[in-house]
Design a protein around this motif. Structure first.
Motif, PDB file in Angstrom:
ATOM      1  N   VAL A   1      63.864  28.061  34.641  1.00  0.00           N
ATOM      2  CA  VAL A   1      65.002  28.134  35.569  1.00  0.00           C
ATOM      3  C   VAL A   1      65.740  26.801  35.523  1.00  0.00           C
ATOM      4  CG1 VAL A   1      65.733  28.486  37.947  1.00  0.00           C
ATOM      5  CG2 VAL A   1      63.752  29.747  37.040  1.00  0.00           C
ATOM      6  N   PRO A   2      66.966  26.776  34.993  1.00  0.00           N
ATOM      7  CA  PRO A   2      67.674  25.497  34.813  1.00  0.00           C
ATOM      8  C   PRO A   2      68.204  24.925  36.119  1.00  0.00           C
ATOM      9  CG  PRO A   2      69.085  27.312  34.126  1.00  0.00           C
ATOM     10  CD  PRO A   2      67.743  27.915  34.464  1.00  0.00           C
ATOM     11  N   ASN A   3      68.171  23.603  36.197  1.00  0.00           N
ATOM     12  CA  ASN A   3      68.798  22.836  37.275  1.00  0.00           C
ATOM     13  C   ASN A   3      68.316  23.240  38.664  1.00  0.00           C
ATOM     14  OD1 ASN A   3      70.365  21.419  35.375  1.00  0.00           O
ATOM     15  ND2 ASN A   3      71.909  23.055  35.370  1.00  0.00           N
TER      16      ASN A   3
ATOM     17  N   LEU B   1      59.277  36.435  34.436  1.00  0.00           N
ATOM     18  CA  LEU B   1      59.892  35.763  33.295  1.00  0.00           C
ATOM     19  C   LEU B   1      58.886  34.814  32.654  1.00  0.00           C
ATOM     20  CD1 LEU B   1      63.312  34.828  34.924  1.00  0.00           C
ATOM     21  CD2 LEU B   1      62.884  36.709  33.366  1.00  0.00           C
ATOM     22  N   PRO B   2      58.888  34.754  31.337  1.00  0.00           N
ATOM     23  CA  PRO B   2      57.973  33.810  30.668  1.00  0.00           C
ATOM     24  C   PRO B   2      58.268  32.374  31.060  1.00  0.00           C
ATOM     25  CG  PRO B   2      59.064  35.274  29.088  1.00  0.00           C
ATOM     26  CD  PRO B   2      59.710  35.505  30.402  1.00  0.00           C
ATOM     27  N   SER B   3      57.197  31.574  31.172  1.00  0.00           N
ATOM     28  CA  SER B   3      57.310  30.144  31.476  1.00  0.00           C
ATOM     29  C   SER B   3      57.972  29.876  32.828  1.00  0.00           C
ATOM     30  CB  SER B   3      58.092  29.415  30.367  1.00  0.00           C
ATOM     31  OG  SER B   3      57.462  29.576  29.121  1.00  0.00           O
TER      32      SER B   3
ATOM     33  N   GLY C   1      77.061  24.679  28.540  1.00  0.00           N
ATOM     34  CA  GLY C   1      76.398  23.542  27.905  1.00  0.00           C
ATOM     35  C   GLY C   1      74.920  23.482  28.220  1.00  0.00           C
ATOM     36  N   THR C   2      74.296  22.398  27.863  1.00  0.00           N
ATOM     37  CA  THR C   2      72.860  22.219  28.034  1.00  0.00           C
ATOM     38  C   THR C   2      72.540  21.835  29.468  1.00  0.00           C
ATOM     39  OG1 THR C   2      72.692  21.461  25.751  1.00  0.00           O
ATOM     40  CG2 THR C   2      70.842  20.950  27.213  1.00  0.00           C
ATOM     41  N   PRO C   3      71.556  22.532  30.126  1.00  0.00           N
ATOM     42  CA  PRO C   3      71.187  22.179  31.493  1.00  0.00           C
ATOM     43  C   PRO C   3      70.689  20.744  31.581  1.00  0.00           C
ATOM     44  CG  PRO C   3      70.251  24.297  30.869  1.00  0.00           C
ATOM     45  CD  PRO C   3      70.796  23.691  29.618  1.00  0.00           C
ATOM     46  N   ALA C   4      70.880  20.162  32.752  1.00  0.00           N
ATOM     47  CA  ALA C   4      70.423  18.793  32.967  1.00  0.00           C
ATOM     48  C   ALA C   4      68.916  18.715  33.144  1.00  0.00           C
ATOM     49  CB  ALA C   4      71.118  18.205  34.186  1.00  0.00           C
ATOM     50  N   GLY C   5      68.269  19.817  33.451  1.00  0.00           N
ATOM     51  CA  GLY C   5      66.829  19.833  33.652  1.00  0.00           C
ATOM     52  C   GLY C   5      66.376  21.218  34.070  1.00  0.00           C
ATOM     53  N   PHE C   6      65.083  21.342  34.388  1.00  0.00           N
ATOM     54  CA  PHE C   6      64.521  22.638  34.751  1.00  0.00           C
ATOM     55  C   PHE C   6      63.648  22.487  35.989  1.00  0.00           C
ATOM     56  CE2 PHE C   6      65.620  22.903  30.329  1.00  0.00           C
ATOM     57  CZ  PHE C   6      66.107  24.189  30.172  1.00  0.00           C
TER      58      PHE C   6
END
Length: 485
Positions: A415-417, A408-410, A390-395
């Motif tokens: 990097v999630p969560n 890695l770009p950006s 599913g969709t990460p809660a944040g980055f």
């Protein structure tokens, strides 16, 4: 200590026989050799095995080590005695204690605790089960121990040679223990033998310390032991012939079981039998451990594991499950060759057994002695919880980078969560190093991590109520485990 003569009365009461014969001296291997009733002798304060006992004018050896007796000039009649092979584990009550010598494992209250459950092991420990320096004090009053009999040696009945040796290691008064043979229907064969062990002559003193047996693990009792008369207790020994239980050549063939019933004050080190006088069916026993380090089985107990006893032909003889202490037993097994087979619980593997193999089967032979400590160590295979979908809660919003360029770009926002992201191809991450002493000076919070230089391991503080593996409290070294919980 001056020898005392005790006058014993004989009461011909229905079903009860009081013709007890008291041992007048014992010999053990404490400090190599120890003799009771010797003025100024050292008081035993550790494990030691019964070498011999004197009845009347005859010293009978137990067969533990006759060479020691000969070396010290003791004239004796060679014998062959073994502790009755108790395999059942009566539930200890409040006031039931495991008693061991004051120096057992070290002086007084030591850590780690040198005793463990089940209590039955202290009635059959030592050489031939005859460690007289360990005992169960206040053996549960409800406990009744049964031994299945294959046959009594007729020539041993009334021959004047002791067939049974009963020990009493503590304070006792005005209560009675009972011993009897029964037939297949549960009826008494011969007569019930009843004894008030407080009437038996003391052979001297042993020095003890005590552990509460009604909790697991047992706890040191700092009231019963250290504060009463230097921890000493009287030692008493009674011997019986089968004739004292009303056994004759006419009724011996009816005997199927031998039964012990306890008063609740009984302080039993062991009850031993003359191997030449009776043929017993013997127990097989061991423990299943949840063992995360392999090798010799140890660790925490594993309850409800299925253990199967097979004949040499591979046929199932019996099946049982482990109790709350991981203990299993097969009682009343006839002599012969067998195999013990552990049914491996789902998700686990065998990491060791007491034969030194990572196998769920051990071959054994039942002869004249109980088969004990046939242990298994099992461990749940490490596993990894599947990643969340599913969709990460944040980055991530913070990053520490030692590379020349971002891989890695950006980065680190892709990097999630994450909270802090560290990235390097030439630097390592080093956490706080400290000794155990330094660690113990901390005020820890759950989740705190250090590298313990004393133990050479990464440790995490898990608090007092961890949700996973609740047996690992406080500071715990990180080991592989399953995170599915």
């Amino acid at each position: 200590m001056k020898k005392r003569i005790i006058l014993l009365s004989i009461c011909f009461c229905p079903g009860v026989f009081f013709a007890q014969v008291t041992a007048s001296k014992i010999y053990t291997d404490f400090n190599g050799f120890w003799e009771s009733m010797v003025s100024g002798a050292t008081i035993p304060d550790n494990s030691h095995n019964l070498l011999a006992f004197e009845v009347g004018s005859t010293v009978y050896s137990t067969g533990v080590n006759d060479n020691v007796l000969t070396t010290h000039g003791i004239t004796f009649s060679p014998g062959n005695f073994t502790a009755l092979p108790i395999a059942t584990n009566p539930n200890p009550t409040d006031g039931t204690y495991i008693g061991v010598g004051k120096m057992y494992g070290g002086s007084g209250n030591i850590s780690p605790i040198p005793v463990s459950l089940p209590i039955a092991q202290y009635l059959r420990d030592g050489v031939k089960g005859l460690d007289i320096g360990s005992a169960i004090f206040n053996f549960p009053v409800s406990a009744e121990i049964n031994y299945q009999i294959d046959g009594i040696t007729l020539s041993s009945i009334g021959d004047g040679i002791p067939d049974l040796v009963i020990t009493q290691m503590g304070q006792i008064s005005n209560v009675q223990d009972h011993y009897m043979f029964k037939d297949a229907a549960g009826n008494i064969v011969g007569s019930q033998y009843t004894v008030d062990l407080s009437t038996i002559q003391s052979l001297g003193l042993f020095r003890w310390k005590f552990y509460n047996a009604n909790v697991n693990p047992p706890t040191y009792n700092n009231v019963v032991g250290p504060n009463d008369t230097n921890n000493t207790r009287d030692v008493r020994v009674v011997t019986l012939d089968w004739a004292d239980l009303g056994i004759t050549s006419a009724n011996a063939g009816l005997v199927k079981t031998f039964v012990q019933e306890f008063s609740g004050q009984s302080d039993l080190s062991f009850t031993a039998y003359n191997e030449g006088s009776i043929n017993l069916r013997l127990p097989i026993s061991g423990t299943v451990f949840n063992d995360n380090n392999g090798g010799v089985p140890n660790g925490t107990s594993y309850q409800n594991a299925t253990v199967v006893l097979n004949s040499s032909a591979g046929n199932t003889v019996s099946s049982t499950i482990t109790d709350v202490n991981g203990y299993y037993a097969f009682n009343n097994v006839v002599q012969g060759d067998y195999s013990i087979n552990l049914i491996i619980p789902a998700g686990y593997q065998v990491v060791g057994n007491s034969d030194g193999q990572a196998s769920a089967m051990m071959n054994i032979q039942v002869g004249n002695f109980p088969v004990q400590n046939k242990d298994f160590g099992i461990y749940r295979l490490p596993c990894v919880k599947p990643g969340a979908l599913g969709t990460p809660a944040g980055f991530a919003k913070m990053g520490i980078l030692t590379k020349k360029n971002i891989s890695l770009p950006s980065w680190p926002k892709n990097v999630p969560n994450g909270h802090i992201v560290m990235d390097s191809d030439s630097k390592g991450f080093v956490i706080t190093h400290m000794t155990t002493t330094q660690r113990n000076a901390l005020v820890p919070v759950v989740g705190m991590m250090i590298y313990n230089t004393t133990l050479q391991s990464v440790q995490i503080y898990r608090g007092n109520t961890p949700a996973v593996d609740t047996s690992r409290l406080g500071w715990s070294s990180i080991t592989r485990a399953c995170n599915e919980e």
